[in-house]
Design a protein around this motif. Structure first.
Motif, PDB file in Angstrom:
ATOM      1  N   ASP A  65      52.414  50.176  43.851  1.00 36.99           N
ATOM      2  CA  ASP A  65      52.324  50.766  42.511  1.00 36.99           C
ATOM      3  C   ASP A  65      50.845  51.036  42.224  1.00 36.99           C
ATOM      4  O   ASP A  65      49.992  50.174  42.473  1.00 36.99           O
ATOM      5  CB  ASP A  65      52.868  49.803  41.455  1.00 36.99           C
ATOM      6  CG  ASP A  65      54.381  49.638  41.537  1.00 36.99           C
ATOM      7  OD1 ASP A  65      55.048  50.565  42.031  1.00 36.99           O
ATOM      8  OD2 ASP A  65      54.869  48.576  41.121  1.00 36.99           O
ATOM      9  N   GLY A  66      50.546  52.219  41.727  1.00 34.10           N
ATOM     10  CA  GLY A  66      49.150  52.523  41.447  1.00 34.10           C
ATOM     11  C   GLY A  66      48.951  53.983  41.115  1.00 34.10           C
ATOM     12  O   GLY A  66      49.780  54.590  40.413  1.00 34.10           O
ATOM     13  N   TYR A  67      47.871  54.565  41.662  1.00 31.95           N
ATOM     14  CA  TYR A  67      47.532  55.949  41.336  1.00 31.95           C
ATOM     15  C   TYR A  67      47.165  56.696  42.616  1.00 31.95           C
ATOM     16  O   TYR A  67      46.358  56.214  43.426  1.00 31.95           O
ATOM     17  CB  TYR A  67      46.356  55.995  40.351  1.00 31.95           C
ATOM     18  CG  TYR A  67      46.699  55.401  39.004  1.00 31.95           C
ATOM     19  CD1 TYR A  67      47.245  56.193  37.999  1.00 31.95           C
ATOM     20  CD2 TYR A  67      46.492  54.043  38.758  1.00 31.95           C
ATOM     21  CE1 TYR A  67      47.572  55.637  36.763  1.00 31.95           C
ATOM     22  CE2 TYR A  67      46.818  53.481  37.541  1.00 31.95           C
ATOM     23  CZ  TYR A  67      47.367  54.289  36.550  1.00 31.95           C
ATOM     24  OH  TYR A  67      47.688  53.740  35.322  1.00 31.95           O
ATOM     25  N   ALA A  68      47.784  57.870  42.798  1.00 25.84           N
ATOM     26  CA  ALA A  68      47.426  58.739  43.910  1.00 25.84           C
ATOM     27  C   ALA A  68      46.089  59.409  43.589  1.00 25.84           C
ATOM     28  O   ALA A  68      45.892  59.951  42.488  1.00 25.84           O
ATOM     29  CB  ALA A  68      48.507  59.792  44.121  1.00 25.84           C
ATOM     30  N   VAL A  69      45.171  59.369  44.556  1.00 26.83           N
ATOM     31  CA  VAL A  69      43.816  59.876  44.320  1.00 26.83           C
ATOM     32  C   VAL A  69      43.300  60.563  45.583  1.00 26.83           C
ATOM     33  O   VAL A  69      43.899  60.477  46.655  1.00 26.83           O
ATOM     34  CB  VAL A  69      42.851  58.721  43.953  1.00 26.83           C
ATOM     35  CG1 VAL A  69      43.282  58.036  42.669  1.00 26.83           C
ATOM     36  CG2 VAL A  69      42.761  57.707  45.096  1.00 26.83           C
ATOM     37  N   ARG A  70      42.162  61.225  45.425  1.00 28.59           N
ATOM     38  CA  ARG A  70      41.353  61.625  46.565  1.00 28.59           C
ATOM     39  C   ARG A  70      40.402  60.465  46.835  1.00 28.59           C
ATOM     40  O   ARG A  70      39.648  60.045  45.958  1.00 28.59           O
ATOM     41  CB  ARG A  70      40.583  62.901  46.258  1.00 28.59           C
ATOM     42  CG  ARG A  70      41.469  64.116  46.017  1.00 28.59           C
ATOM     43  CD  ARG A  70      40.682  65.289  45.430  1.00 28.59           C
ATOM     44  NE  ARG A  70      39.731  65.843  46.406  1.00 28.59           N
ATOM     45  CZ  ARG A  70      38.423  65.726  46.338  1.00 28.59           C
ATOM     46  NH1 ARG A  70      37.860  65.060  45.325  1.00 28.59           N
ATOM     47  NH2 ARG A  70      37.641  66.286  47.261  1.00 28.59           N
ATOM     48  N   ALA A  71      40.459  59.913  48.071  1.00 31.15           N
ATOM     49  CA  ALA A  71      39.666  58.726  48.369  1.00 31.15           C
ATOM     50  C   ALA A  71      38.189  58.943  48.063  1.00 31.15           C
ATOM     51  O   ALA A  71      37.499  58.031  47.593  1.00 31.15           O
ATOM     52  CB  ALA A  71      39.861  58.329  49.836  1.00 31.15           C
ATOM     53  N   GLY A 104      38.596  64.588  40.966  1.00 31.66           N
ATOM     54  CA  GLY A 104      38.354  63.868  39.716  1.00 31.66           C
ATOM     55  C   GLY A 104      39.619  63.490  38.977  1.00 31.66           C
ATOM     56  O   GLY A 104      39.544  62.985  37.852  1.00 31.66           O
ATOM     57  N   GLY A 105      40.788  63.674  39.606  1.00 26.94           N
ATOM     58  CA  GLY A 105      42.050  63.363  38.925  1.00 26.94           C
ATOM     59  C   GLY A 105      42.846  62.294  39.649  1.00 26.94           C
ATOM     60  O   GLY A 105      42.550  61.909  40.780  1.00 26.94           O
ATOM     61  N   ALA A 106      43.878  61.783  39.001  1.00 28.13           N
ATOM     62  CA  ALA A 106      44.769  60.758  39.548  1.00 28.13           C
ATOM     63  C   ALA A 106      46.166  60.971  38.991  1.00 28.13           C
ATOM     64  O   ALA A 106      46.329  61.492  37.875  1.00 28.13           O
ATOM     65  CB  ALA A 106      44.270  59.360  39.205  1.00 28.13           C
ATOM     66  N   VAL A 107      47.183  60.548  39.773  1.00 29.39           N
ATOM     67  CA  VAL A 107      48.580  60.655  39.362  1.00 29.39           C
ATOM     68  C   VAL A 107      49.220  59.282  39.508  1.00 29.39           C
ATOM     69  O   VAL A 107      49.095  58.637  40.560  1.00 29.39           O
ATOM     70  CB  VAL A 107      49.337  61.697  40.214  1.00 29.39           C
ATOM     71  CG1 VAL A 107      50.827  61.658  39.915  1.00 29.39           C
ATOM     72  CG2 VAL A 107      48.789  63.099  39.962  1.00 29.39           C
TER      73      VAL A 107
END
Length: 412
Positions: A65-71, A104-107
């Motif tokens: 569980d968390g947030y999908a990001v660009r590393a 700069g975003g997260a899902v």
């Protein structure tokens, strides 16, 4: 398999070690392959590896569980200097993402959710905080691939879902189900025909025993060992000691058998017909194993069907069949390396004498890490019913001292 010498009179007795028997007595016979539903495939042996029709899990998914990001957007993040990302939306379970991850975003991601386009990692929710509506802070960096399973990371398309030649276990059934495989081609259960011999032997249901009579206990116990090894036991009754009776009965059962087990009648003596009957129908590989208990064991092949002639005493018969017969049943079912039996380590509670040149199989009770040997005549089944397992004293040894650490094969 290369056959041994044929019977040459009543004194025939060619002894082999147990190791030689396991390595050398390897009949080529294997059961046919049949297709069964997945629900009936547990412990069956696939005839060949089952390839994956598609990749598994089939899509890139989150493992946390968390947030999908660009590393790259999390590099350098720490408790004292977090990275701030725009919350762009959320992924729902069982649905394709409706939003992509931009720089700069997260899902927001649930465990098992589909990784949205543009993301290459998932940061755990424990390493984030939502400081204000629409913004999250990340307090620990992630590397590309963190918190993510690739679309083919479990199994690539065409790779084996399960291997051939090994009994299917519960996780294997799950892997097949995940790949959409609901029927599997497996070897048929070997038909193991058990023949009991002896004028003194009567069926278990005999209410009152006559003088010198014994109920056939060995056949029922052998049937249990056969089932444990994935075979189908066929109890074919009791054959008298009348000359020619066993040979005639063997001719009847061989066409429908994958393995024949003759209980009793393998000892050298005027009454015993097994060796003579088998020699008339096939090749004897050995008549005698360097083992205690169970020396008068016969191994043969008749018309392509392996045959085991067991000693008459129940304890001896069951010890030998567990060591030699059970691996053979697995091999007939297409399994070249039988699954190991459960075992434990323990220390001998007393000195254990042995004779060099033979394998000694000793029944033991295991209590508080100590293995207590159980002794008794080979005619007594209670020696086995009181045992938790057995230990093997190898051929070169002349005994084991009290306190020696031994491996105990446990009975299930």
């Amino acid at each position: 398999m290369t056959g041994g010498p044929r019977l040459a009179g009543r004194e025939f007795f060619a002894t082999r070690t147990v190791g030689e028997a396991l390595a050398g007595f390897r009949p080529a016979r294997r059961t046919a392959v049949e297709e069964v539903p997945l629900a009936e495939a547990l412990h069956r042996v696939p005839g060949a590896a089952v390839p994956a029709p598609g990749p598994l899990p089939g899509f890139a998914r989150s493992t946390v569980d968390g947030y999908a990001v660009r590393a790259a957007d999390t590099y350098g993040a720490s408790e004292g200097l977090p990275s701030y990302l725009d919350l762009l939306g959320a992924v729902r379970m069982g649905a394709a993402p409706e939003v992509a991850v931009r720089p700069g975003g997260a899902v927001a991601m649930p465990t098992g959710g589909v990784l949205p386009e543009g993301a290459d990692a998932v940061v755990m929710v424990e390493h984030t905080a939502e400081t204000m509506p629409g913004t999250i802070e990340v307090t620990r960096p992630v590397a590309p691939g963190s918190g993510v399973v690739r679309a083919d990371e479990d199994v690539a398309v065409g790779a084996p879902l399960v291997p051939g030649g090994r009994p299917l276990r519960a996780p294997d059934l799950g892997m097949l189900a995940a790949g959409g495989v609901t029927r599997v081609a497996v070897h048929a259960r070997p038909r193991v025909v058990v023949l009991s011999t002896g004028d003194e032997v009567v069926p278990p249901e005999t209410a009152a025993l006559g003088p010198g009579q014994v109920r056939d206990a060995t056949a029922s116990a052998l049937a249990g060992l056969v089932r444990d090894a994935g075979g189908e036991p066929v109890l074919a009754g009791i054959v008298s000691d009348e000359p020619g009776a066993l040979e005639a009965r063997l001719r009847e059962v061989l066409p429908d058998a994958d393995l024949v087990v003759v209980s009793a009648g393998s000892s050298v003596g005027a009454r015993d017909e097994t060796a003579g009957a088998v020699a008339a129908l096939g090749d004897i590989w050995c008549h005698g194993l360097a083992i205690k208990p169970g020396k008068p064991t016969l191994l043969a092949e008749c018309a392509g069907v392996p045959l085991i002639g067991l000693p008459g005493n129940p304890l001896s018969a069951l010890v030998v069949f567990r060591l030699v017969g059970v691996p053979l049943v697995w091999r007939l079912a297409g399994c070249e390396a039988p699954p190991p039996e459960p075992s434990t380590r323990a220390r001998l509670a007393r000195d254990l004498p042995s004779a060099a040149g033979r394998l000694d199989v000793v029944q033991v009770a295991v209590r508080d890490g100590r293995a207590e040997p159980i002794f008794g005549p080979s005619a007594l089944l209670s020696v086995l019913t009181r045992a938790d397992g057995c230990i093997v004293v190898p051929e070169p040894a002349t005994g084991l001292d009290a306190g020696t650490e031994v491996e105990v094969t446990l009975y299930r």
